[in-house]
Design a protein around this motif. Sequence first.
Motif, mmCIF file in Angstrom:
data_model
loop_
_atom_site.group_PDB
_atom_site.id
_atom_site.type_symbol
_atom_site.label_atom_id
_atom_site.label_comp_id
_atom_site.label_asym_id
_atom_site.label_seq_id
_atom_site.Cartn_x
_atom_site.Cartn_y
_atom_site.Cartn_z
ATOM 1 N N GLN A 67 0.829 -1.207 0.000
ATOM 2 C CA GLN A 67 0.000 0.000 0.000
ATOM 3 C C GLN A 67 0.864 1.257 0.000
ATOM 4 O O GLN A 67 0.533 2.242 -0.675
ATOM 5 C CB GLN A 67 -0.925 -0.007 1.217
ATOM 6 N N TYR A 68 1.969 1.205 0.745
ATOM 7 C CA TYR A 68 2.864 2.365 0.815
ATOM 8 C C TYR A 68 3.462 2.654 -0.566
ATOM 9 O O TYR A 68 3.483 3.803 -1.022
ATOM 10 C CB TYR A 68 3.965 2.100 1.834
ATOM 11 N N ASP A 69 3.938 1.616 -1.238
ATOM 12 C CA ASP A 69 4.540 1.794 -2.556
ATOM 13 C C ASP A 69 3.511 2.308 -3.568
ATOM 14 O O ASP A 69 3.828 3.163 -4.404
ATOM 15 C CB ASP A 69 5.140 0.472 -3.041
ATOM 16 N N LEU A 70 2.291 1.792 -3.496
ATOM 17 C CA LEU A 70 1.239 2.253 -4.409
ATOM 18 C C LEU A 70 0.911 3.726 -4.165
ATOM 19 O O LEU A 70 0.692 4.488 -5.120
ATOM 20 C CB LEU A 70 -0.010 1.402 -4.242
#
Length: 334
Positions: free
Chosen positions: A327-330
């Motif tokens: 989720q962080y990377d997205l």
Amino acid sequence: MIRINKNESPLRPLSNEQLAEIIQQATFNFYPDDEYNRFKQAYANYFNLKPTQITAGNGSDELIQKLMLIMPEGPALTLNPDFFMYQAYAGQVDRPIEFVDAEDDLTFKLDTILNRIDEVRPSFFIMSNPHNPTGHQYTLSFLNTIADKMKAIGGYFVIDEAYLDFGEAYDIELESHILQMRTLSKAFGIAGLRLGVLIGTEETIKRIQRIEHPYPLNTITLYIAIYMFEHSEMTASFIEAQRKLALKLRDIFKNEVSDIIKIYPSATNFVLTKGEAAHSLGEYIQAHGFLPRLYDEPKMSDYVRYSIATNEQLDQLAEIIKNWRIQYDLSKKA
């Protein structure tokens, strides 16, 4: 909620059957005179000490309080940050306490410590090693330099080794102004039984024992501790299992998020993290069933700390961290 905020052991060192056997043998209708001496002998044998070098208390907390009471007149000195109970117990007994402030990265320079000792002229200097909350273990040379400085000003040096069983053993030469404080709450897994130990020269231990209770530990605690130290191979195996959990915890954070979150190298059973992403991760982990240490103190507001759990729980934690990372990377791509 799985608690990973207090640096406790997720494992018990004894089985239900062993506990039942110990409790059946415990003569808790009598005062534990002989049991206290037997514990000190068993502990001394395990660590290659003399029983006369040891005094014990109701957790290391009680021993800290005793030091605040029995040490010569003058201020205590400690690191900032360090174990918060140093200042709490100083406040209880009106002992002045001064601090050596950390650098911005929570490290401490030896010269800064030595200069503060000269400025404060403390009755005693107390610090954790490995350090709480960073997990850093200071070298023997570092400790000896502080010990020499405290000797030069006529003060005591107390090394709180609560997490040493997760780090690297060292052999500091005990002199009358040096005390080592240890606990059975962490690697030994009996936090709820409350057992702490002070180690020093016979002369210094006698000084501490001037305010020792007639029966400083209860019978059940003593019987369990005696069993553990008289079964040294069993206990050593249990501690090795704890060390493996600590290594697994470190590896999870190193492998999954060390490229985006500051992970402090640790010689303890916990991992300290820092930064905006670290807080996001900590809140995500808490929302998914694990309770990390989120700090209220302004100096520590950017930090989150995690302590060990069982193998299965650490596997769950790793999956939660991986899901957060996706989720962080997205969100960064968006």
